[in-house]
Design a protein around this motif. Sequence first.
Motif, PDB file in Angstrom:
ATOM      1  N   ASP A 185      36.351  19.747  25.296  1.00  0.00           N
ATOM      2  CA  ASP A 185      37.285  20.746  25.771  1.00  0.00           C
ATOM      3  C   ASP A 185      37.238  22.281  25.244  1.00  0.00           C
ATOM      4  O   ASP A 185      37.631  23.309  25.649  1.00  0.00           O
ATOM      5  N   ARG A 186      36.926  22.198  23.969  1.00  0.00           N
ATOM      6  CA  ARG A 186      36.830  23.399  23.218  1.00  0.00           C
ATOM      7  C   ARG A 186      36.048  24.408  23.921  1.00  0.00           C
ATOM      8  O   ARG A 186      36.412  25.792  23.736  1.00  0.00           O
ATOM      9  N   TYR A 187      35.194  24.110  24.713  1.00  0.00           N
ATOM     10  CA  TYR A 187      34.081  25.063  25.344  1.00  0.00           C
ATOM     11  C   TYR A 187      34.494  25.603  26.555  1.00  0.00           C
ATOM     12  O   TYR A 187      33.694  26.226  27.407  1.00  0.00           O
ATOM     13  N   GLN A 188      35.579  25.020  27.087  1.00  0.00           N
ATOM     14  CA  GLN A 188      36.118  25.751  28.417  1.00  0.00           C
ATOM     15  C   GLN A 188      36.213  27.346  28.249  1.00  0.00           C
ATOM     16  O   GLN A 188      36.682  27.818  27.218  1.00  0.00           O
ATOM     17  N   ASN A 189      35.883  28.082  29.378  1.00  0.00           N
ATOM     18  CA  ASN A 189      35.935  29.413  29.323  1.00  0.00           C
ATOM     19  C   ASN A 189      35.012  29.955  28.064  1.00  0.00           C
ATOM     20  O   ASN A 189      35.408  31.295  27.581  1.00  0.00           O
ATOM     21  N   HIS A 190      34.070  29.492  27.527  1.00  0.00           N
ATOM     22  CA  HIS A 190      33.124  29.968  26.378  1.00  0.00           C
ATOM     23  C   HIS A 190      31.722  30.459  27.060  1.00  0.00           C
ATOM     24  O   HIS A 190      31.354  29.709  28.194  1.00  0.00           O
ATOM     25  N   PHE A 191      31.278  31.593  26.632  1.00  0.00           N
ATOM     26  CA  PHE A 191      29.848  31.817  26.760  1.00  0.00           C
ATOM     27  C   PHE A 191      28.913  31.205  25.853  1.00  0.00           C
ATOM     28  O   PHE A 191      29.262  31.178  24.639  1.00  0.00           O
ATOM     29  N   PHE A 192      27.548  31.271  26.167  1.00  0.00           N
ATOM     30  CA  PHE A 192      26.552  31.023  25.311  1.00  0.00           C
ATOM     31  C   PHE A 192      25.572  31.792  25.022  1.00  0.00           C
ATOM     32  O   PHE A 192      24.866  32.332  26.249  1.00  0.00           O
TER      33      PHE A 192
END
Length: 260
Positions: free
Chosen positions: A19-26
Amino acid sequence: HNLRAGRQARLYPGLGLPDRYQNHFFLCDFLGGDEYSQILSFAVEPQGAGYTVTDSHQFVKDVLPTDVDFGWDGKMYISDWSNGWYSDHTGQMFTVWDPSLIEDVNIRTAQNLVRDGFGKQAESLLLQCLAHPDIRIRQRAHLELARRGTKTTDSVAKVAADAGRAFEPRLHALWALGVQARHAADAGQHNSKADAAIVARLADEQVEIRRLAARLAGDARITTTSEALVSLLTDEDLRVRAQAAIALGKIKYLPAIPNI
């Protein structure tokens, strides 16, 4: 992608990672050697009329990445250049996934939808897909609903107006209305129901809905939004104000100049 200075970035679609990576870019940080190149992850938060970067950190190290993307199987795919700044034709592919999340039923649902195509799906299923955890499914659903034109305008407008719904389906429903309104305007016509639904959302209690409605009103040149857009120039949110000002410029509403 054959890139020597990779700065490719992807938005995490919503399935396969914690869930930490919701709405994250890579982001591919290609620096010529795998010992100091990496995949970075970061998110953004509203700041004034724009954004600021948050939670920036290393996600994958010891790679020489030229591109990063997400498959329909819940895995991240990384293309690796393999050897410094010059190609020796021995590139590699890596995958990254969370074993505890890879069996998510929503991943299987997404795979089936993409395999079968959205054009043959019932309107009711497309409306349900506006709430799917994978943003790519939500986007394809709202684009198909938009493609069907006035036949779906009423049902999509109802979703956009429903304050009791979650944010994502409302946002994508509003996007679909915007596509319909813009396509009609580009053809020298008007989808009056789509226009009216967008106008109504200019007064929505949700900030991001107001902001998107202002943007879409400008894109479709909906002149009936002029006075409502002027009122948004003093909205509590600076990003709403910015979109309202841009929209008024697109509509060419000259009486708004003193307010701007």
